[in-house]
Design a protein around this motif. Structure first.
Motif, short mmCIF file in Angstrom:
data_model
loop_
_atom_site.label_atom_id
_atom_site.label_comp_id
_atom_site.label_asym_id
_atom_site.label_seq_id
_atom_site.Cartn_x
_atom_site.Cartn_y
_atom_site.Cartn_z
N TYR A 106 32.75 35.71 52.75
CA TYR A 106 33.78 36.46 52.07
C TYR A 106 34.75 37.00 53.12
CZ TYR A 106 30.81 36.01 47.98
OH TYR A 106 30.06 35.49 46.96
N ASP A 215 36.91 53.03 45.66
CA ASP A 215 35.82 52.07 45.54
C ASP A 215 34.53 52.81 45.18
OD1 ASP A 215 34.08 49.96 45.68
OD2 ASP A 215 34.81 49.20 47.61
N GLY A 290 38.63 34.64 44.76
CA GLY A 290 37.80 35.69 45.35
C GLY A 290 36.59 36.00 44.49
N SER A 291 36.14 37.25 44.54
CA SER A 291 34.99 37.68 43.75
C SER A 291 35.41 37.84 42.29
CB SER A 291 34.44 39.01 44.28
OG SER A 291 34.07 38.90 45.63
N LYS A 295 36.37 44.51 38.61
CA LYS A 295 37.28 45.33 39.42
C LYS A 295 38.32 44.48 40.15
CE LYS A 295 34.76 45.84 43.83
NZ LYS A 295 34.21 46.84 44.78
N LYS A 296 38.09 43.18 40.24
CA LYS A 296 39.07 42.28 40.85
C LYS A 296 40.12 41.80 39.85
CE LYS A 296 37.99 41.53 45.27
NZ LYS A 296 38.96 41.56 46.39
N ASN A 369 47.17 38.57 42.32
CA ASN A 369 46.14 39.55 42.66
C ASN A 369 46.28 40.70 41.67
OD1 ASN A 369 44.95 42.01 43.86
ND2 ASN A 369 44.51 40.67 45.59
N SER A 371 43.81 43.24 41.12
CA SER A 371 42.69 44.15 41.35
C SER A 371 42.93 45.51 40.72
CB SER A 371 42.45 44.33 42.85
OG SER A 371 41.96 43.14 43.42
N GLU A 375 43.25 47.54 47.06
CA GLU A 375 42.89 46.62 48.14
C GLU A 375 43.27 47.26 49.47
OE1 GLU A 375 41.42 43.72 47.92
OE2 GLU A 375 41.89 42.77 46.00
N GLY A 378 44.07 42.52 51.39
CA GLY A 378 44.45 41.45 50.47
C GLY A 378 44.47 40.11 51.18
N THR A 380 43.36 37.05 50.38
CA THR A 380 43.83 35.87 49.64
C THR A 380 45.34 35.90 49.44
OG1 THR A 380 43.37 36.94 47.51
CG2 THR A 380 41.63 35.57 48.45
#
Length: 485
Positions: A106, A215, A290-291, A295-296, A369, A371, A375, A378, A380
């Motif tokens: 990751y 987070d 990504g994940s 939350k993403k 993106n 999220s 972030e 970022g 990606t």
């Protein structure tokens, strides 16, 4: 070989379940790849002595108990590296502690590899310490940019839980053997390496890639508040590296130098990804990478797919990442709703986990993106820019530092999926704008986040630990520390 107290502290799920810890290890833990104690790494021993095919955990335990310990084989093996600084003497040496190793890479793992490459360019030797050897390909990559690799079981810090004394002792012994000049922790989630370093009088640098205030999952994992996590990182570091100005703001003004060292991107590799060529014969491809968790922005991406389905353009919305319970539940719900309505057609597709991000990026025209947490960087988004893909993202966290609204992509208010859809439609209807934004993004990535920029920023940060030698190109000197704090 088995340390009950360490096992229960290292694996809170076992402690919460109750029962006999050693019985758990024999029945379940061994097969799951769990470690025995901080004095032996089952995964590391198997990786080091197993040859081309690392041994199974049970074979490791049997081999060490009946043969290895009598022959003097190290239960915490040192695996030689072959980095550019491996055979040289006299240069500074950093002991670099990774925060985790999993079967998949990751952002934090890729960023650690980037940092090690930069250390090589700066003439700094690195010995890398990892908590397990569960990803042989990743370990081999670490060996290529280090003097040596050690596998020593350790876990994350948790507030109100003292670090295991035997783990700290093992780390002290290791640090003494490596003759390291300083300790570099690749995350703020660690504690024991800092304690061991302080006992030996070594300075500590922590590389922060987290925003605790945004987070809650991280705070829960560390059994702490956001303020507690920040205070702990500051108290156990002599210098902080942060990956964005947004992250810096959370740690500044606390008496410890804070240096901004943004993530880097390997521009020569990403420039090999062809620029977008819209084809009228196929749909526009919009991707989230990504994940794949809530939350993403997983739910927002599904809502984006629905919004775009109502437009007069043909679009495929592609998810790249490993399957997760959140993704499975979302896809199942959409299937049931579609079936009930007699409509099984969809424009939302899960393309699976991409071992090579460039291959996935080459299949996309626009990257988003969405999220719902801030972030800290970022990655990606930066990779999309390097691949000459315009980005549409929410206007918060560190993303506005990356995306220039109207030049390399578009920004939308947090949660405003309809605005995101509008920007995607504009790009779909204007191929020249899409190409121009992709080109501008690639230029920005090269100028601000390429190898030279990363080396300059890292050299400034490292000067708070020891003088850094001049880089080959001659543009970085050992007395040039002048970052914002």
């Amino acid at each position: 070989m088995f340390n009950r107290q360490w096992y229960l502290q290292h694996y809170p799920d076992v402690a919460a379940a109750g029962g006999n810890a050693f019985a758990h290890f024999l029945l379940y833990g061994l097969a799951e790849g769990r470690e025995l104690s901080p004095h032996i790494s089952i995964s590391g021993y198997g990786y080091c002595y197993g040859g081309d095919r690392p041994w199974e955990p049970s074979s490791v335990v049997i081999h060490y108990w009946w043969w290895g310990r009598w022959r003097g084989l190290d239960p915490l093996p040192c695996i030689p590296g072959d980095g550019a600084q491996a055979a040289l003497a006299g240069q500074p040496c950093l002991a670099v502690f990774a925060h985790t190793v999993t079967p998949r890479l990751y952002g934090a793992e890729r960023s650690l590899l980037d940092a090690l490459n930069t250390l090589e360019k700066l003439g700094i030797a690195a010995v890398v310490i990892v908590p397990n050897a569960s990803n042989p390909a990743y370990l081999a990559a670490l060996q290529r940019v280090s003097r040596a690799l050690y596998v020593l079981p350790y876990g994350w810090w948790r507030e109100k839980e003292a670090s295991d004394a035997s783990t700290i002792t093992s780390m002290q012994t290791l640090l003494g053997a490596t003759s390291a000049d300083a300790v570099y922790m690749n995350t703020l989630t660690l504690h024991a390496p800092s304690v061991a370093a302080r006992r030996l009088g070594l300075p500590v640098m922590t590389h922060v890639r987290e925003l605790p205030a945004h987070d809650p999952g991280l705070c829960q994992a560390l059994n702490s508040s956001a303020e507690g996590v920040v205070a702990h990182a500051v108290a156990h570091s002599d210098c902080l590296i942060v990956n964005s100005q947004c992250t810096a703001e959370a740690f500044q003004g606390r008496g410890v130098p804070v240096c901004v060292v943004p993530n880097m991107v390997d521009m020569p590799a990403w420039q090999a990804v062809p620029a977008v060529q819209l084809d009228a014969q196929r749909p526009l491809r919009v991707g989230l990478m990504g994940s794949l968790i809530h939350k993403k922005g997983l739910v927002d991406f599904a809502a984006l797919a629905d919004a775009l389905a109502c437009e007069s353009i043909e679009v495929e919305c592609c998810l790249y990442g490993a399957a997760t319970p959140d993704l499975d539940a979302l896809l199942q719900q959409r299937f049931e709703v579609g079936s009930a309505a007699g409509n099984k057609k969809t424009n939302l597709f899960h393309r699976g986990y991409a071992e090579e991000p460039r291959a996935a990026m080459a299949n996309l025209d626009v990257v988003v993106n969405l999220s719902h947490f801030q972030e800290s960087f970022g990655r990606t988004v930066l990779e999309a820019m390097a691949a000459a893909r315009p980005v549409v993202a929410y206007d918060w966290g560190a993303l506005p530092e990356l995306v220039e609204h109207g030049k390399t992509g578009f920004l939308a208010p947090l949660g405003d999926v309809q605005r995101v859809a509008q920007w995607v439609v504009i790009l779909a209807n204007d191929p020249k704008l899409l190409a121009a934004m992709g080109h501008a993004g690639r230029q920005r990535a090269n100028a601000l986040y390429g190898a030279e920029a990363h080396q300059a920023a890292m050299a400034q940060a490292l000067n708070y630990l020891f003088p850094v030698a001049t880089v080959e190109a001659g543009q970085i000197s050992g007395d040039s520390a002048s970052n914002d704090f």
